[in-house]
Design an enzyme around this catalytic site. Structure first.
Site, PDB file in Angstrom:
ATOM      1  N   ASP A 120       0.843  -1.210   0.159  1.00 50.83           N
ATOM      2  CA  ASP A 120      -0.429  -0.389  -0.083  1.00 50.83           C
ATOM      3  C   ASP A 120       1.569   1.146  -0.067  1.00 50.83           C
ATOM      4  OD1 ASP A 120      -2.469   1.721   0.442  1.00 50.83           O
ATOM      5  OD2 ASP A 120      -1.751   1.677   2.856  1.00 50.83           O
ATOM      6  N   ASP A 123      -1.353  -0.136   5.903  1.00 49.19           N
ATOM      7  CA  ASP A 123      -1.876   0.015   6.943  1.00 49.19           C
ATOM      8  C   ASP A 123      -3.323   0.041   7.685  1.00 49.19           C
ATOM      9  OD1 ASP A 123      -2.625   3.741   6.929  1.00 49.19           O
ATOM     10  OD2 ASP A 123      -2.019   2.648   5.164  1.00 49.19           O
ATOM     11  N   ASP A 156      -0.591   5.253   0.528  1.00 54.71           N
ATOM     12  CA  ASP A 156      -0.500   6.372   1.614  1.00 54.71           C
ATOM     13  C   ASP A 156      -1.039   5.777   2.901  1.00 54.71           C
ATOM     14  OD1 ASP A 156      -1.186   8.940   0.129  1.00 54.71           O
ATOM     15  OD2 ASP A 156      -3.118   7.224  -0.829  1.00 54.71           O
TER      16      ASP A 156
END
Length: 328
Positions: free
Chosen positions: A15, A213, A17
């Site tokens: 991922d 996240d 961001d």
């Protein structure tokens, strides 16, 4: 590096961001971690729900932050949304775009016609994040959806990590249209497994590791795709959220940040940990001493096994570790 976590997989799907960077700021250790994966010969792919940038723009941003990348390594929710539209609509069909010109380009590449205003021939609405999305854009989309147009959302992330903190994401704008139309969109990006499946296939990988996240997108998408995952605490996920995570959002491994990719898999796996004893009755009682994240791994294991999520400390060391985790 043969015993490093990433060495047990044939691709690592990152991922962006909140995992690799916060807006214009790279997360410390991320470039070195990605370099270590590449140097080992393990394939790297960047899988993002952010539909506001074209793959080439994502690559340019990564390179500015010290992470070499190629466009073929980037998979966005805009590409996934365009793919969904291409499968469901005839060639040349009109699609009302709520989002950036990069999203427009992906839809055009799928053989469809794009518009910005509603009309009788609009067959679908596609919605992706853009800082310029405004009420007028949502109003046009609302009219089209109410008239029966197919509605495809690139993603439903409620928030977007930035260097300033969490900002409203595409999911917040999707929620406004959901309220105004009483319609549920087709979601193209994470947590649907399509992005991960496409990224793994492009790398020729059969046993990838997903790193992210967010439990509700990155980890849920990994679970849906049937692959292992590592959650990092550099973005949205929190210790409290991990303890109470539903089965569809539970990661395989847990770490503070991407630098943990070079550690042993057994050190990062959620489960009982040396030095800590966790028992569950009415509460999760933590006793022992050691690394706070090891305690969190043990607590998550016990919470997921028993359904008990309240925690208490037995001893000063446990109390200090719980305080460090924000679980005191």
């Amino acid at each position: 590096m043969s015993d490093a976590l990433f060495a047990g997989y044939d691709a690592v799907l990152f991922d962006l961001d909140g995992t690799v960077y916060h807006g214009t700021q790279v997360i410390p250790g991320a470039p070195e971690a990605v370099d270590a994966v590449r140097e080992h010969g393990t394939a790297v792919r960047f899988v993002t729900n952010n539909a506001s940038k074209a793959p080439g723009d994502v690559v340019a941003h990564l390179r500015e932050l010290g992470l070499p990348a190629e466009s073929a390594e980037v998979h966005t929710s805009a590409q996934a949304a365009a793919g969904v539209l291409g499968e469901r609509l005839p060639a040349g069909a009109r699609v009302l775009v709520v989002g950036t010109e990069s999203l427009v380009a992906e839809v055009v590449a799928a053989g469809l016609t794009t518009v910005r205003e509603n009309g009788p021939e609009v067959a679908a609405v596609v919605q992706g994040h853009s800082p310029d999305n405004a009420w007028a854009d949502l109003a046009e989309a609302c009219l089209a959806i109410r008239a029966g147009a197919l509605w495809v959302a690139c993603n439903v992330d409620a928030t977007l990590p930035s260097e300033r903190g969490l900002l409203p994401g595409n999911g917040s704008m999707v929620a406004a249209l959901r309220t105004a139309t009483d319609v549920e969109p087709v979601v193209a990006g994470k947590p649907q497994p399509l992005l991960f499946e496409t990224a793994a296939r492009s790398a020729g990988a059969s046993h990838p590791l997903v790193v992210g996240d967010r439990l509700d997108t990155d980890i849920a998408g990994a679970v849906a795709a049937g692959v292992d995952s590592l959650v990092v605490l550099t973005g949205v996920a929190t210790p409290v959220g991990l303890l109470t995570a539903i089965a569809a959002e539970r990661p395989t491994h847990l770490a503070a940040d991407l630098t943990a990719l070079t550690r042993r898999a057994d050190d990062l796996k959620i489960g009982p940990r040396p030095g800590w004893d966790v028992t569950a009755v009415d509460e999760l009682a933590a006793a022992g001493s050691g690394d706070a994240l090891d305690l969190l791994r043990a607590l998550c294991h016990a919470a997921w096994e028993t359904g008990v999520t309240t925690v208490r400390a037995d001893g000063d060391a446990a109390a200090a570790a719980l305080a460090e985790l924000g679980l005191a």
